[in-house]
Enzyme design. Structure first.
Site, mmCIF file in Angstrom:
data_model
loop_
_atom_site.group_PDB
_atom_site.id
_atom_site.type_symbol
_atom_site.label_atom_id
_atom_site.label_comp_id
_atom_site.label_asym_id
_atom_site.label_seq_id
_atom_site.Cartn_x
_atom_site.Cartn_y
_atom_site.Cartn_z
ATOM 1 N N LYS A 66 0.845 -1.194 0.000
ATOM 2 C CA LYS A 66 0.000 0.000 0.000
ATOM 3 C C LYS A 66 0.884 1.249 0.000
ATOM 4 O O LYS A 66 1.926 1.277 0.671
ATOM 5 C CB LYS A 66 -0.887 -0.017 1.246
ATOM 6 C CG LYS A 66 -1.931 1.099 1.299
ATOM 7 C CD LYS A 66 -2.830 0.897 2.521
ATOM 8 C CE LYS A 66 -3.917 1.954 2.594
ATOM 9 N NZ LYS A 66 -4.793 1.764 3.783
ATOM 10 N N SER A 102 -9.722 1.657 2.944
ATOM 11 C CA SER A 102 -8.869 2.393 2.039
ATOM 12 C C SER A 102 -7.829 1.550 1.322
ATOM 13 O O SER A 102 -7.230 2.017 0.345
ATOM 14 C CB SER A 102 -8.173 3.510 2.813
ATOM 15 O OG SER A 102 -7.286 2.952 3.771
ATOM 16 N N SER A 114 -9.864 -0.665 7.137
ATOM 17 C CA SER A 114 -9.281 -0.471 5.804
ATOM 18 C C SER A 114 -8.559 -1.668 5.208
ATOM 19 O O SER A 114 -8.208 -1.655 4.032
ATOM 20 C CB SER A 114 -8.332 0.730 5.811
ATOM 21 O OG SER A 114 -9.071 1.931 5.775
#
Lengths: 95, 491
Positions: free
Chosen positions: B78, B153, B177
């Site tokens: 990420k 996210s 997330s």
């Protein structure tokens, strides 16, 4: 709770944000409905309840104050939008 | 054979036996990316050159017989984890060209294993969002239905795993997330106990809630990746010095006598019928495997979301004060003085959702409102934690849906922030309390969309939720299905 455009502008100054007229208006209505949702919490009796600021049992971590290798000045400045002679440059502060 | 489709544990064995090289696996993954990335949009930055270079080093290490569990395995990261010299954007214009001068601790751990970096994945800006629609770099699509969101996210990491654009991935979880996009994309995602994994080098969103964790194709891979990144780190004073188990050892399939708690407050309505049915089928399935279940009460559940959406923006408004256009990141041109430079830089550099949260957080912390909002939310957090303590006296883990409904359509909730926040309703309590949680695939909706089952454990008891998730997975085949990636609905 209704948040007026003036209040939104006041918070924006504290947050160092320059909002457009449109943003101020949208935030005023969006924040009002979100804060209404937060009002739910008023139903909860929290008298004599200690607040929790951290999920782990906070324990201060100490170490000796000794010199250790760290990033070089060049590495620290390599992402700066404006740097000169080993310093960060910002707009004039004192007139 | 399509090597990109394989799992970490399958490739480990093949690499060890010399049946494939890391270079072959890595090339296969990048050809897969060439084929499908245009549809999915999982990545902000691809690292093919670095990946292939690393694969060759890994192959040499394997030849020398010195490999670890992740040597030569292509992983996606990420884009809020700092990788030295590689652009780390956090999905934001304000960090568009930021190159960290250091590696975060998890990146160092993976580098030590010589796992192969595939790229940096897309995410909601500063991890603030539930759909990966707030990224400055575009939307990530759900591989099961390209018209739907991947969740957020960590939507880029989840969809990259689901679309086989990597073998495994890392995400971060502040209010769901990792678990929420894992559920939407039909993969496994685990948020570790707060303090289990170092946050050093993770761009801060809400520091008392953030944790890094794995997104993988199955539970065994999840255990492998978690073992590799867990542990105490003197660079993160909130990381905890408790010995790391080899989580793979906990996957013995035996859940006889395990006590599962079903929090009744989570089933009071508002759950999609397909989700509810799949979750109860999972309960029955676990019961057949020897577990017992009982209803428990988490009486403050209905207040968790409000508490979370005060605490997280409050911490964010403070953490994001550092983006001032001075030390790094974007700076607005031609400001009229210093204060104007701060305000212009931040207004041009941050997107709408980030500004909204900074505003909410600043408001909740400002004079006159602190007691009514931030302090009140922190007290409610204490009560929520007490509920969990009580529940864990009666059971070994808690079982809930990960999200109330399957993935929604792109654009469906962007106009109404509160509706977007409500998708996090089942995931935020674990962050407020700090306990670990895993989402595993437990079914599909009538429309062919994945459904996730959430298991929550006691602090530092990742082993139990992994054991239960593994036992469940061994008796189902949901984790083996793959999206077709057709433009319409993939079944």
């Amino acid at each position: 709770m209704k948040i007026s455009k003036e209040e939104v502008e006041k918070v924006a100054v504290l947050a160092r944000l320059a909002l457009t007229e449109g943003e101020t208006e949208t935030f005023s209505s969006e924040m009002s409905s979100i804060l209404d949702y937060f009002d739910k919490l008023k139903e909860v009796d929290t008298e004599k309840v200690e607040p929790t600021s951290h999920a782990s049992a906070g324990r201060n971590v100490m170490r000796h104050d000794e010199v250790r290798p760290s990033l070089s000045k060049e590495e620290c400045l390599m992402n700066a939008p404006d740097a000169d002679k080993g310093c960060l440059r910002v707009p004039k502060i004192i007139g | 054979m399509d090597l990109y489709r394989l799992k970490i544990h399958e490739l480990q064995e093949m690499l060890q036996r010399g049946e494939v090289s890391s270079r072959e696996v890595t090339e296969s993954v990048f050809r897969r990316i060439d084929d499908v990335e245009g549809k999915v949009g999982a990545f902000i930055t691809l690292m093919e050159d670095e990946g292939l270079e690393c694969a060759e080093l890994a192959d040499r290490r394997i030849e020398e017989g010195k490999q670890d569990g992740l040597t030569g395995i292509p992983l996606a990261i990420k884009d809020n984890m700092c990788m030295k010299g590689k652009r780390t954007t956090c999905g934001s214009k304000i960090l568009e060209s930021y190159k960290p001068p250091y590696d975060g601790t998890v990146i160092k751990s993976l580098g030590g294993h010589l796992s192969v970096p595939v790229g940096k994945t897309n995410m909601d800006e500063f991890a603030m969002g539930s759909s990966t629609e707030t990224s400055y770099f575009g939307i990530t699509r759900n591989p099961w239905d390209l018209g739907r969101i991947a969740g957020g996210s960590s939507g880029g990491s989840a969809s990259a795993v689901a679309a086989d654009e990597c073998i495994g991935a890392l995400g971060s979880d502040t209010g769901g997330s990792i678990r929420q996009p894992a559920a939407y994309c039909g993969v496994v995602g685990l948020k570790p106990t707060y303090g289990r994994v170092s946050r050093f080098g993770l761009v801060a969103f809400a520091s008392s809630l953030d944790q890094i964790g794995p997104l993988t194709k199955d539970v065994r891979d999840c255990a492998i990746l978690l073992t590799a990144i867990s542990g105490h780190d003197r660079l993160d004073s909130t990381s905890v010095d408790i010995a790391v188990e080899d989580y793979v050892n906990s996957l013995d399939g035996d859940i006889g006598g395990l006590r599962i708690g079903i929090p009744k407050e989570y089933f009071t309505g508002g759950i999609d019928p397909d989700v509810e049915k799949s979750v109860w089928d999972a309960v029955k399935g676990l019961e057949k495997l020897g577990a017992a279940y009982k209803e428990v009460s988490l009486s403050h559940s209905e207040y968790a979301l409000a508490a979370y959406y005060i605490i997280a923006p409050a911490e964010a408004s403070s953490n994001l004060a550092r983006y001032d256009g001075v030390k790094y990141g974007y700076r607005a041109s031609r400001p009229e003085g210093l204060i104007d430079m701060y305000a212009k830089t931040r207004s041009e550099g941050f997107g709408r959702e980030v500004k909204r949260r900074i505003m909410l957080g600043t408001y909740a912390l400002s004079a006159g409102y602190y007691d009514a909002y931030y302090k009140k939310a922190s007290q409610v957090r204490t009560l929520i934690a007490r509920d969990f303590d009580e529940a864990f006296k009666e059971c070994d883990l808690l079982l809930t849906p990960t999200v109330p409904a399957p993935a929604f359509k792109i654009g469906e909730k962007t106009g109404d922030p509160l509706q977007m926040y409500l998708t996090d309703i089942f995931t935020v309590p674990a962050n407020l309390v700090g306990v670990p949680g895993i989402s595993v695939p437990c079914g599909f909706s009538k429309d062919g969309l994945p459904i996730g089952l959430q298991l929550l454990g006691r602090h530092f008891d990742e082993a139990t939720i992994l054991r239960a998730a593994y036992a469940f997975e061994q008796h189902t085949d949901y984790h083996l299905r793959r999206p077709s990636l057709d433009a319409g609905r993939g079944k």
